[in-house]
Scaffold this active site. Structure first.
Site, PDB file in Angstrom:
ATOM      1  N   CYS A 248      -5.020   9.664  -3.042  1.00  0.00           N
ATOM      2  CA  CYS A 248      -4.313   8.781  -2.118  1.00  0.00           C
ATOM      3  C   CYS A 248      -2.856   8.586  -2.543  1.00  0.00           C
ATOM      4  CB  CYS A 248      -4.978   7.416  -2.057  1.00  0.00           C
ATOM      5  SG  CYS A 248      -6.668   7.422  -1.502  1.00  0.00           S
TER       6      CYS A 248
ATOM      7  N   HIS B 279     -11.442   7.500   4.855  1.00  0.00           N
ATOM      8  CA  HIS B 279     -10.478   8.589   5.022  1.00  0.00           C
ATOM      9  C   HIS B 279     -11.164   9.886   4.574  1.00  0.00           C
ATOM     10  CE1 HIS B 279      -6.505   6.082   4.569  1.00  0.00           C
ATOM     11  NE2 HIS B 279      -6.588   6.546   5.797  1.00  0.00           N
TER      12      HIS B 279
ATOM     13  N   ARG C  31      -9.920   5.873  10.954  1.00  0.00           N
ATOM     14  CA  ARG C  31      -8.477   5.683  11.039  1.00  0.00           C
ATOM     15  C   ARG C  31      -7.860   6.638  12.069  1.00  0.00           C
ATOM     16  NH1 ARG C  31      -6.490   2.870   6.356  1.00  0.00           N
ATOM     17  NH2 ARG C  31      -8.110   1.393   5.827  1.00  0.00           N
TER      18      ARG C  31
ATOM     19  N   ARG D  14       0.614  -1.755   7.536  1.00  0.00           N
ATOM     20  CA  ARG D  14       1.200  -0.547   6.953  1.00  0.00           C
ATOM     21  C   ARG D  14       2.147   0.179   7.914  1.00  0.00           C
ATOM     22  NH1 ARG D  14      -2.611   3.266   3.527  1.00  0.00           N
ATOM     23  NH2 ARG D  14      -0.539   3.766   2.753  1.00  0.00           N
TER      24      ARG D  14
ATOM     25  N   ASP E  94       0.813  -1.222   0.000  1.00  0.00           N
ATOM     26  CA  ASP E  94       0.000   0.000   0.000  1.00  0.00           C
ATOM     27  C   ASP E  94       0.848   1.275   0.000  1.00  0.00           C
ATOM     28  OD1 ASP E  94      -2.694  -0.750  -0.183  1.00  0.00           O
ATOM     29  OD2 ASP E  94      -2.894  -1.080   1.983  1.00  0.00           O
TER      30      ASP E  94
HETATM   31  N1  ARG Z   1      -5.363   0.186   1.144  1.00  0.00           N
HETATM   32  C1  ARG Z   1      -5.067   1.445   1.723  1.00  0.00           C
HETATM   33  C2  ARG Z   1      -5.577   1.501   3.153  1.00  0.00           C
HETATM   34  O1  ARG Z   1      -6.656   1.018   3.383  1.00  0.00           O
HETATM   35  C3  ARG Z   1      -5.668   2.554   0.902  1.00  0.00           C
HETATM   36  C4  ARG Z   1      -5.283   3.910   1.379  1.00  0.00           C
HETATM   37  C5  ARG Z   1      -5.908   4.998   0.560  1.00  0.00           C
HETATM   38  N2  ARG Z   1      -5.346   6.240   0.878  1.00  0.00           N
HETATM   39  C6  ARG Z   1      -6.041   7.358   1.087  1.00  0.00           C
HETATM   40  N3  ARG Z   1      -5.382   8.459   1.276  1.00  0.00           N
HETATM   41  N4  ARG Z   1      -7.351   7.355   1.163  1.00  0.00           N
HETATM   42  O2  ARG Z   1      -4.949   2.021   4.023  1.00  0.00           O
END
Ligand code: ARG
Length: 290
Positions: free
Chosen positions: A283, A189, A160, A113, A88
């Site tokens: 992203c 997000h 998040r 991550r 990612d």
């Molecule tokens: N697969 C990543 C996650 O879920 C995607 C992140 C997307 N990034 C963003 N800035 N919305 O963390």
């Protein structure tokens, strides 16, 4: 699509700006990370399904087109060296958030991550930025954005980023922060539900936010462009604007039309592979604000 400054606005669009102002692009500096090791091997958001195949070469081609577009428009793009085992990492927006020459580093929500933050910290430190790692969970520009014309940080929470990181980022960056509650897991997000159009204005999908937040946004941004659920599902809010040019996913055709009517130039970009991980144009992009 071409700009349509001065074009009549269709009443069907549901808004009617009195005049279409000329839009002005401002030079930007971005950080991106090539998706050499991109794949979907785990699921940490509603869009990811590891059983769906990913064409990594196509992801790289789609990402290159985003990067080339920034450069064609005159912007500067720095590259964060990609690392195997961090699929990612292409989503460079999540590594931190910078305003006024200071870098506030991410603290990822999921262990898959977690290691990405060190790559970002090292890159910014190497580029001469004061680096302040966040002590609370936060996913950088995924959940933070900034309006220079108002000197205001907008920050998302709910899925998040820990709301305590909002206050921390405000202290570190010396800016007022407005906390916005996200309530729909498809828009996990802030940058899947809202983007900054120019130094003063935003575009957002109200349905992604809690009721109090919707009231607050309506009060703060009476001139905002409101997106529909369809626009949001097409990842249309995962867009990047330089004040004139708006880069957005190819599927977001419904949002491109009102943007054009408001005097913006839209660039539609293919993102089929990146989308499989729940990300798109924005992203992949961290803005550096020296
Ligand atoms: N697969 C990543 C996650 O879920 C995607 C992140 C997307 N990034 C963003 N800035 N919305 O963390």
């Amino acid at each position: 699509m071409e700009t349509s400054i001065g074009a009549p606005v269709s009443p069907a669009l549901g808004y009617a700006p009195a005049t279409v102002q000329p839009r002005v692009a401002r030079h930007r500096t971005y950080l991106m990370c090539r998706p050499t090791h991109f794949t979907v091997s785990y699921a940490i958001n509603a869009w990811m399904d590891p059983s769906v195949g990913v064409d990594t070469a196509l992801a790289v081609a789609q990402w290159e087109e985003i990067r080339r577009t920034y450069e064609r428009l005159g912007h500067t793009v720095h590259l964060l060296p990609e690392q195997a085992g961090l699929p990612d990492m292409v989503f460079a927006a999540n590594g931190g958030f910078s305003v006024g020459g200071v870098f506030y580093g991410a603290q990822f929500t999921y262990p898959q991550r977690a290691a990405e933050r060190f790559a970002h910290q090292d890159w910014y430190a190497g580029d001469g930025w004061p680096v302040v790692p966040g002590t609370f969970t936060n996913e950088g520009e995924g959940d933070f954005t900034y309006l220079p014309g108002r000197d205001l940080v907008l920050a998302g929470y709910g899925f998040r980023t820990d709301v305590r990181a909002h206050a921390e980022a405000g202290r570190v960056l010396g800016r007022a922060v407005v906390s916005l509650e996200l309530v729909d897991p498809r828009f996990y997000h802030l940058d899947t539900a809202l983007f900054v159009l120019d130094d003063q204005t935003i575009c957002y999908f109200p349905g992604a936010f809690g009721e109090k937040t919707r009231e607050l946004l309506a009060e703060l941004f009476p001139g905002a462009l409101l997106a529909t659920e369809e626009d949001a599902l097409a990842f249309g809010l995962n867009a990047v604007s330089d004040g004139l040019n708006v880069l957005l996913p190819a599927s977001a055709t419904g949002l491109a039309a009102p943007l054009e009517d408001l005097g913006y130039r839209t660039v539609l970009l293919a993102d089929s592979e990146l989308r499989k991980a729940g990300g798109s144009v924005k992203c992949c992009t961290a803005e550096l604000r020296p």
